[in-house]
Design a protein around this motif. Structure first.
Motif, mmCIF file in Angstrom:
data_model
loop_
_atom_site.group_PDB
_atom_site.id
_atom_site.type_symbol
_atom_site.label_atom_id
_atom_site.label_comp_id
_atom_site.label_asym_id
_atom_site.label_seq_id
_atom_site.Cartn_x
_atom_site.Cartn_y
_atom_site.Cartn_z
ATOM 1 N N LEU A 4 0.837 -1.194 0.000
ATOM 2 C CA LEU A 4 0.000 0.000 0.000
ATOM 3 C C LEU A 4 0.877 1.251 0.000
ATOM 4 O O LEU A 4 0.644 2.185 -0.775
ATOM 5 N N ILE A 32 -7.416 3.267 6.924
ATOM 6 C CA ILE A 32 -8.138 2.412 5.987
ATOM 7 C C ILE A 32 -9.538 2.165 6.534
ATOM 8 O O ILE A 32 -9.695 1.687 7.660
ATOM 9 N N LYS A 33 -10.546 2.512 5.716
ATOM 10 C CA LYS A 33 -11.948 2.280 6.094
ATOM 11 C C LYS A 33 -12.657 1.710 4.878
ATOM 12 O O LYS A 33 -12.872 2.413 3.897
ATOM 13 N N THR A 36 -11.849 2.691 1.144
ATOM 14 C CA THR A 36 -11.120 3.946 1.015
ATOM 15 C C THR A 36 -9.888 3.970 1.914
ATOM 16 O O THR A 36 -9.854 3.358 2.981
ATOM 17 N N VAL A 37 -8.896 4.707 1.448
ATOM 18 C CA VAL A 37 -7.660 4.904 2.202
ATOM 19 C C VAL A 37 -7.404 6.400 2.255
ATOM 20 O O VAL A 37 -7.271 7.055 1.220
ATOM 21 N N VAL A 51 -9.780 1.878 -3.033
ATOM 22 C CA VAL A 51 -9.082 0.618 -3.274
ATOM 23 C C VAL A 51 -9.741 -0.082 -4.457
ATOM 24 O O VAL A 51 -10.938 -0.320 -4.457
#
Length: 61
Positions: A4, A32-33, A36-37, A51
Motif C-alpha cells: 500500500l 483504511i476504512k 477507502t484509504v 481501493v
C-alpha cells in the motif's frame, strides 16, 4: 501495508522525487476504512484513495 505504501509513493512520484515521496509516506498517518484509504501527511494535507482490486496469480511453489 508495504505494498500500500509503495502504491501511494508511486502516485506521489508524478509531483515529487522518489526520496521526497517516500519521506512523506513514511511520516503520514494512513487510515483504511472499507474501500477507502485516507493519507494524512505531516504537512497538513491529505489524499483520499479508493481501493481497486485486480486479481492475478502468484506462483507459490
Amino acid at each position: 501495508m508495504k505494498e500500500l505504501k509503495k502504491m501511494i509513493i508511486d502516485n506521489l512520484c508524478s509531483d515529487y522525487s522518489i526520496e521526497d515521496a517516500t519521506d512523506q509516506v513514511n511520516r503520514a498517518e494512513i487510515i483504511i476504512k472499507g474501500e477507502t484509504v485516507r493519507v494524512n501527511y505531516h504537512t497538513g494535507t491529505s489524499d483520499l484513495f479508493k481501493v481497486v482490486v485486480t486479481e492475478h496469480l502468484e506462483l507459490i511453489k
